[in-house]
Motif scaffolding. Sequence first.
Motif, mmCIF file in Angstrom:
data_model
loop_
_atom_site.group_PDB
_atom_site.id
_atom_site.type_symbol
_atom_site.label_atom_id
_atom_site.label_comp_id
_atom_site.label_asym_id
_atom_site.label_seq_id
_atom_site.Cartn_x
_atom_site.Cartn_y
_atom_site.Cartn_z
ATOM 1 N N ASP A 14 0.849 -1.179 0.000
ATOM 2 C CA ASP A 14 0.000 0.000 0.000
ATOM 3 C C ASP A 14 0.894 1.242 0.000
ATOM 4 O O ASP A 14 1.462 1.599 1.037
ATOM 5 C CB ASP A 14 -0.916 -0.025 1.229
ATOM 6 N N VAL A 15 1.033 1.863 -1.152
ATOM 7 C CA VAL A 15 1.936 3.012 -1.297
ATOM 8 C C VAL A 15 1.425 4.176 -0.448
ATOM 9 O O VAL A 15 0.265 4.575 -0.573
ATOM 10 C CB VAL A 15 2.049 3.441 -2.775
ATOM 11 N N PRO A 16 2.266 4.711 0.420
ATOM 12 C CA PRO A 16 1.852 5.844 1.251
ATOM 13 C C PRO A 16 1.492 7.056 0.399
ATOM 14 O O PRO A 16 2.184 7.376 -0.566
ATOM 15 C CB PRO A 16 3.081 6.147 2.104
ATOM 16 N N ARG A 17 0.421 7.730 0.759
ATOM 17 C CA ARG A 17 -0.026 8.919 0.040
ATOM 18 C C ARG A 17 0.451 10.208 0.704
ATOM 19 O O ARG A 17 0.390 11.266 0.088
ATOM 20 C CB ARG A 17 -1.557 8.949 -0.053
ATOM 21 N N THR A 18 0.914 10.107 1.938
ATOM 22 C CA THR A 18 1.336 11.307 2.643
ATOM 23 C C THR A 18 2.350 10.970 3.723
ATOM 24 O O THR A 18 2.475 9.812 4.122
ATOM 25 C CB THR A 18 0.118 12.053 3.243
ATOM 26 N N LEU A 19 3.039 11.974 4.140
ATOM 27 C CA LEU A 19 3.961 11.890 5.270
ATOM 28 C C LEU A 19 3.994 13.279 5.887
ATOM 29 O O LEU A 19 4.169 14.269 5.177
ATOM 30 C CB LEU A 19 5.371 11.495 4.816
ATOM 31 N N ALA A 20 3.806 13.332 7.185
ATOM 32 C CA ALA A 20 3.888 14.612 7.897
ATOM 33 C C ALA A 20 5.214 14.663 8.624
ATOM 34 O O ALA A 20 5.565 13.742 9.362
ATOM 35 C CB ALA A 20 2.736 14.747 8.880
ATOM 36 N N GLY A 21 5.967 15.724 8.403
ATOM 37 C CA GLY A 21 7.247 15.921 9.061
ATOM 38 C C GLY A 21 7.240 17.234 9.823
ATOM 39 O O GLY A 21 6.241 17.958 9.842
#
Length: 155
Positions: A14-21
């Motif tokens: 399941d390819v990640p759609r977002t990342l919060a940094g």
Amino acid sequence: MSEDQQPLVPEGFDVPRTLAGDGFRLEPLGAEHNARDLAAWSGSIAHVRATPGFAGRNWPPPEGMSAEANLADLERHAQDFAERRGFTYSVLEGDAEVIGCLYVYPSKEQAGRVHVSSWVREDRAHLDAVVYRTVSAWLREVWPFDTRLVDYAPR
């Protein structure tokens, strides 16, 4: 099917759609980012070209490019994402300000390796190392890659 047409990740991943940094977030790059993406990199060409992973490469073009050419590039990246051949994310600040890009693609130089590169605008250079550290951890913890085969130039 040639190697560059093969999916980069297994079918079940399941390819990640977002990342919060810290100070940024990622979302898949698409046509809706065109004007903001073009402004982000074209205002920082020398800075992007000096960023680890971009030095000695042909992008971004010193002369810039038209909005239409940039849109075609973004559409190609979006198609790669949809077909799981490569993954390009806009690096955003706040809700919509494009401040950079992240690319996750098969290596063109060495089969079986993954090439990762990222850049941020010159006026957000303080986030370059933050993006690098956050993305490096994300690649180790979430993505299905053997980290010994991931090439991502340190900051």
